[in-house]
Design a protein around this motif. Structure first.
Motif, PDB file in Angstrom:
ATOM      1  N   PHE A 288      14.910  33.382   9.273  1.00  0.00           N
ATOM      2  CA  PHE A 288      16.099  34.214   9.078  1.00  0.00           C
ATOM      3  C   PHE A 288      17.187  33.449   8.334  1.00  0.00           C
ATOM      4  O   PHE A 288      17.841  33.998   7.440  1.00  0.00           O
ATOM      5  CB  PHE A 288      16.628  34.711  10.426  1.00  0.00           C
ATOM      6  CG  PHE A 288      17.844  35.596  10.308  1.00  0.00           C
ATOM      7  CD1 PHE A 288      17.701  36.954  10.085  1.00  0.00           C
ATOM      8  CD2 PHE A 288      19.123  35.065  10.400  1.00  0.00           C
ATOM      9  CE1 PHE A 288      18.814  37.780   9.964  1.00  0.00           C
ATOM     10  CE2 PHE A 288      20.242  35.874  10.277  1.00  0.00           C
ATOM     11  CZ  PHE A 288      20.084  37.236  10.061  1.00  0.00           C
ATOM     12  N   VAL A 289      17.399  32.192   8.690  1.00  0.00           N
ATOM     13  CA  VAL A 289      18.439  31.394   8.031  1.00  0.00           C
ATOM     14  C   VAL A 289      18.133  31.246   6.544  1.00  0.00           C
ATOM     15  O   VAL A 289      19.020  31.384   5.688  1.00  0.00           O
ATOM     16  CB  VAL A 289      18.565  30.012   8.707  1.00  0.00           C
ATOM     17  CG1 VAL A 289      19.448  29.089   7.870  1.00  0.00           C
ATOM     18  CG2 VAL A 289      19.144  30.161  10.107  1.00  0.00           C
ATOM     19  N   LEU A 290      16.879  30.974   6.217  1.00  0.00           N
ATOM     20  CA  LEU A 290      16.504  30.820   4.810  1.00  0.00           C
ATOM     21  C   LEU A 290      16.739  32.110   4.027  1.00  0.00           C
ATOM     22  O   LEU A 290      17.315  32.096   2.934  1.00  0.00           O
ATOM     23  CB  LEU A 290      15.035  30.399   4.704  1.00  0.00           C
ATOM     24  CG  LEU A 290      14.702  28.962   5.110  1.00  0.00           C
ATOM     25  CD1 LEU A 290      13.193  28.745   5.089  1.00  0.00           C
ATOM     26  CD2 LEU A 290      15.388  27.962   4.187  1.00  0.00           C
ATOM     27  N   ILE A 291      16.296  33.223   4.581  1.00  0.00           N
ATOM     28  CA  ILE A 291      16.441  34.486   3.861  1.00  0.00           C
ATOM     29  C   ILE A 291      17.902  34.927   3.847  1.00  0.00           C
ATOM     30  O   ILE A 291      18.358  35.593   2.910  1.00  0.00           O
ATOM     31  CB  ILE A 291      15.530  35.569   4.485  1.00  0.00           C
ATOM     32  CG1 ILE A 291      15.209  36.653   3.441  1.00  0.00           C
ATOM     33  CG2 ILE A 291      16.128  36.178   5.713  1.00  0.00           C
ATOM     34  CD1 ILE A 291      14.302  36.203   2.346  1.00  0.00           C
ATOM     35  N   PHE A 292      18.668  34.531   4.865  1.00  0.00           N
ATOM     36  CA  PHE A 292      20.104  34.830   4.905  1.00  0.00           C
ATOM     37  C   PHE A 292      20.824  34.142   3.745  1.00  0.00           C
ATOM     38  O   PHE A 292      21.661  34.753   3.060  1.00  0.00           O
ATOM     39  CB  PHE A 292      20.688  34.370   6.241  1.00  0.00           C
ATOM     40  CG  PHE A 292      22.164  34.607   6.387  1.00  0.00           C
ATOM     41  CD1 PHE A 292      22.646  35.826   6.838  1.00  0.00           C
ATOM     42  CD2 PHE A 292      23.080  33.608   6.080  1.00  0.00           C
ATOM     43  CE1 PHE A 292      24.010  36.047   6.972  1.00  0.00           C
ATOM     44  CE2 PHE A 292      24.439  33.816   6.214  1.00  0.00           C
ATOM     45  CZ  PHE A 292      24.906  35.039   6.660  1.00  0.00           C
ATOM     46  N   VAL A 293      20.488  32.887   3.508  1.00  0.00           N
ATOM     47  CA  VAL A 293      21.101  32.159   2.391  1.00  0.00           C
ATOM     48  C   VAL A 293      20.707  32.799   1.064  1.00  0.00           C
ATOM     49  O   VAL A 293      21.536  32.947   0.156  1.00  0.00           O
ATOM     50  CB  VAL A 293      20.688  30.673   2.419  1.00  0.00           C
ATOM     51  CG1 VAL A 293      21.206  29.949   1.178  1.00  0.00           C
ATOM     52  CG2 VAL A 293      21.211  29.997   3.677  1.00  0.00           C
ATOM     53  N   LEU A 294      19.448  33.209   0.953  1.00  0.00           N
ATOM     54  CA  LEU A 294      18.998  33.849  -0.288  1.00  0.00           C
ATOM     55  C   LEU A 294      19.712  35.179  -0.515  1.00  0.00           C
ATOM     56  O   LEU A 294      20.044  35.523  -1.650  1.00  0.00           O
ATOM     57  CB  LEU A 294      17.489  34.058  -0.254  1.00  0.00           C
ATOM     58  CG  LEU A 294      16.647  32.812  -0.532  1.00  0.00           C
ATOM     59  CD1 LEU A 294      15.168  33.123  -0.381  1.00  0.00           C
ATOM     60  CD2 LEU A 294      16.928  32.272  -1.927  1.00  0.00           C
ATOM     61  N   PHE A 295      19.944  35.936   0.547  1.00  0.00           N
ATOM     62  CA  PHE A 295      20.690  37.187   0.405  1.00  0.00           C
ATOM     63  C   PHE A 295      22.124  36.905  -0.043  1.00  0.00           C
ATOM     64  O   PHE A 295      22.701  37.665  -0.828  1.00  0.00           O
ATOM     65  CB  PHE A 295      20.685  37.966   1.722  1.00  0.00           C
ATOM     66  CG  PHE A 295      19.736  39.128   1.723  1.00  0.00           C
ATOM     67  CD1 PHE A 295      20.191  40.422   1.564  1.00  0.00           C
ATOM     68  CD2 PHE A 295      18.376  38.922   1.863  1.00  0.00           C
ATOM     69  CE1 PHE A 295      19.312  41.495   1.550  1.00  0.00           C
ATOM     70  CE2 PHE A 295      17.489  39.987   1.858  1.00  0.00           C
ATOM     71  CZ  PHE A 295      17.956  41.280   1.698  1.00  0.00           C
ATOM     72  N   THR A 296      22.698  35.815   0.457  1.00  0.00           N
ATOM     73  CA  THR A 296      24.051  35.446   0.053  1.00  0.00           C
ATOM     74  C   THR A 296      24.090  35.095  -1.434  1.00  0.00           C
ATOM     75  O   THR A 296      24.966  35.560  -2.175  1.00  0.00           O
ATOM     76  CB  THR A 296      24.550  34.249   0.877  1.00  0.00           C
ATOM     77  OG1 THR A 296      24.461  34.563   2.273  1.00  0.00           O
ATOM     78  CG2 THR A 296      25.992  33.915   0.524  1.00  0.00           C
ATOM     79  N   CYS A 297      23.133  34.288  -1.868  1.00  0.00           N
ATOM     80  CA  CYS A 297      23.081  33.903  -3.282  1.00  0.00           C
ATOM     81  C   CYS A 297      22.767  35.105  -4.168  1.00  0.00           C
ATOM     82  O   CYS A 297      23.309  35.228  -5.273  1.00  0.00           O
ATOM     83  CB  CYS A 297      22.029  32.809  -3.483  1.00  0.00           C
ATOM     84  SG  CYS A 297      22.416  31.257  -2.652  1.00  0.00           S
ATOM     85  N   HIS A 298      21.904  35.981  -3.677  1.00  0.00           N
ATOM     86  CA  HIS A 298      21.567  37.195  -4.426  1.00  0.00           C
ATOM     87  C   HIS A 298      22.800  38.070  -4.614  1.00  0.00           C
ATOM     88  O   HIS A 298      23.070  38.584  -5.701  1.00  0.00           O
ATOM     89  CB  HIS A 298      20.458  37.940  -3.679  1.00  0.00           C
ATOM     90  CG  HIS A 298      20.497  39.431  -3.816  1.00  0.00           C
ATOM     91  ND1 HIS A 298      21.084  40.240  -2.869  1.00  0.00           N
ATOM     92  CD2 HIS A 298      20.034  40.262  -4.769  1.00  0.00           C
ATOM     93  CE1 HIS A 298      20.978  41.500  -3.243  1.00  0.00           C
ATOM     94  NE2 HIS A 298      20.351  41.544  -4.386  1.00  0.00           N
ATOM     95  N   ALA A 299      23.586  38.223  -3.545  1.00  0.00           N
ATOM     96  CA  ALA A 299      24.750  39.104  -3.611  1.00  0.00           C
ATOM     97  C   ALA A 299      25.900  38.487  -4.407  1.00  0.00           C
ATOM     98  O   ALA A 299      26.722  39.213  -4.972  1.00  0.00           O
ATOM     99  CB  ALA A 299      25.220  39.449  -2.196  1.00  0.00           C
TER     100      ALA A 299
END
Length: 479
Positions: free
Chosen positions: A268-279
């Motif tokens: 979850f932490v990894l994908i959370f960071v990716l969602f942040t960078c994506h947004a």
């Protein structure tokens, strides 16, 4: 959104699948709802020039902060509307809730036509955010539930294609037509969608969930061009019924249990960071403010072309990239494709930022505007062809159905919020540090995204259990 909605691959059968033309027709109709969001996402690009001019329909030129507010409010309101539509979709069905979600968009356009003032514009854009969240929640689910297993990926690519088509249309008409004419044309789309959505069937899974087995048989048969008593139809409906019975008895999972599990927490932490960078990767800023950005460097080799027309290359490239994504993703895999998309974006924003910075320092008259357009085009291409679609795909492959729906719902809401902060803060950041450093800031965000992309394991062709084992044994992500 229930676990079965997010997890079940629909209409799976080892028997010949029948025909798919009705699935394509209804898939195109439903995906066309994303044209509405594309129109709204790109609306501020041509309108920002109109709103900041002396001929503003508001009666006075709007400030940069007002423009940022109007640009960001769609995503901000959408974030808080996602849970509402998730529950409505499960309670009242996909068809009628999607049709209902189109109504706020129609009201939004009408308000802007008849009451062009800053308060009503804000309310109208908020209504568009409500529609956008409904479209994002429902369309993907509906497409998955009406699709045969061999066309799920193809139908799943339609929303991005339609969204980019909407951006292209608004850039095109916004370049030539005035404020009110643009809105009257935009009004055609929600009205048409209401008429078309009235004709689509309810999804088979929802019919099974409601116990409407006869209707489920008829719908599956119609979608596949078969008779209701065909063995393939019976097999699919029985499969859906077994899934419904199985998932109904599963214990509920909450985020406390998700974070208590070390593997789920790390994923979850990894994908959370990716969602942040994506947004926060900067592409939505280009889509929303393209005309303004290009107008700030209007002199140069392309000065004979209006910025509004130069912007047309962005949605064209986005459409092309989204089409290419369907084929490339299965060949390259998720991890490397996402990393490549981020690194290309890093290079594009870095070159763009340095070019503008040198222009400011040396007051260049003959600035390389073609380079600005090229860098911005590369950025939106990487966004549509990798950075935007991949995080959601990775979630569906990384997390099991027990937690997938909750993770997707939370991250979708979070993604909308972060996008709204990016759009809202853009004007303020540019005022404080300037446009060149703003683009360099986006380059740093994308660099972080590239690093975290490589920290993820490859999810293509792997089950959630396989990926869980990789995390548990601390294997290298490349394995």
């Amino acid at each position: 959104m229930t676990p079965e909605t997010a997890a079940a691959p629909q209409l799976l059968s080892n028997l010949p699948p029948g025909t798919s033309h009705w699935q394509w027709i209804f898939g195109i109709i439903v995906s066309s709802s994303f044209i509405l969001y594309g129109l709204e996402a790109g609306w501020m690009s041509p309108m920002s020039i109109i709103f900041t001019s002396e001929n503003s329909p508001v009666g006075y030129p709007l400030s940069n902060s007002a423009i940022s507010w109007l640009a960001s409010i769609v995503a901000f309101v959408a974030a808080f509307s996602v849970p509402i539509f998730a529950h409505l979709t499960d309670d009242y069905g996909r068809k009628w809730v999607l049709l209902f979600a189109t109504l706020p968009q129609m009201a939004s356009v009408l308000l802007r036509i008849f009451f062009p003032n800053i308060i009503i514009l804000s309310i109208a854009r908020a209504l568009s955010g409500i529609s956008a969240s409904g479209v994002f929640v429902i369309v993907t689910v509906y497409l998955r539930e009406i699709s045969q297993h061999d066309i799920i990926a193809a139908l799943g690519s339609l929303p991005v294609l339609m969204q980019n088509t909407g951006v292209f249309l608004i850039y095109l008409i916004g370049a030539y037509l005035d404020y009110f004419t643009v809105l009257w044309i935009m009004l055609v789309f929600p009205v048409s969608m209401i008429i078309l959505l009235w004709q689509i069937p309810e999804s088979p899974e929802f019919l099974v969930k409601e116990g409407l087995m006869d209707k489920a048989h008829d719908t599956v048969a119609f979608l596949r061009g078969l008779k209701p008593n065909d063995e393939r139809v019976k097999a699919d409906v029985e499969f859906l019924k077994r899934l419904e019975d199985q998932f109904a008895h599963l214990p509920k999972t909450n985020f406390y249990l998700i974070f208590k599990d070390k593997v789920w927490r790390r994923a979850f932490v990894l994908i959370f960071v990716l969602f942040t960078c994506h947004a926060w990767n900067g592409s939505m800023v280009i889509v929303a403010y393209a005309s303004t950005i290009l107008r700030s460097a209007e002199h140069g080799h392309l000065s004979f072309i209006r910025p509004e027309l130069q912007c047309l290359c962005f949605p064209v490239v986005m459409i092309t990239a989204s089409l290419c994504f369907v084929f490339i993703a299965e060949k390259m895999g998720r991890r490397h494709l996402q990393a490549v998309a981020y690194i290309v974006t890093v290079i594009a924003f870095t070159v763009l930022g340095i070019s503008l910075l040198l222009e400011d320092i040396y007051q260049s008259i003959d600035s390389p505007q073609w380079l600005h357009v090229l860098c911005m085009t590369a950025t939106v291409a990487m966004y549509s062809g990798g950075i935007r679609p991949l995080p959601s795909i990775i979630i569906t492959e990384m997390f099991s159905f027990k937690v997938r729906a909750k993770v997707m719902g939370v991250l979708t809401t979070y993604g909308w919020l972060v996008v709204s902060t990016q759009l809202f803060s853009y004007g303020f950041i540019v005022d404080v540090i300037g446009l060149p450093l703003t683009f360099l800031l986006y380059a740093v965000v994308n660099l972080i995204g590239m690093i975290f992309s490589l920290l993820l394991p490859e999810t293509k062709g792997r089950t959630p259990e396989d990926i869980r084992n990789i995390f548990m044994h601390h294997n290298s992500p490349k394995n």
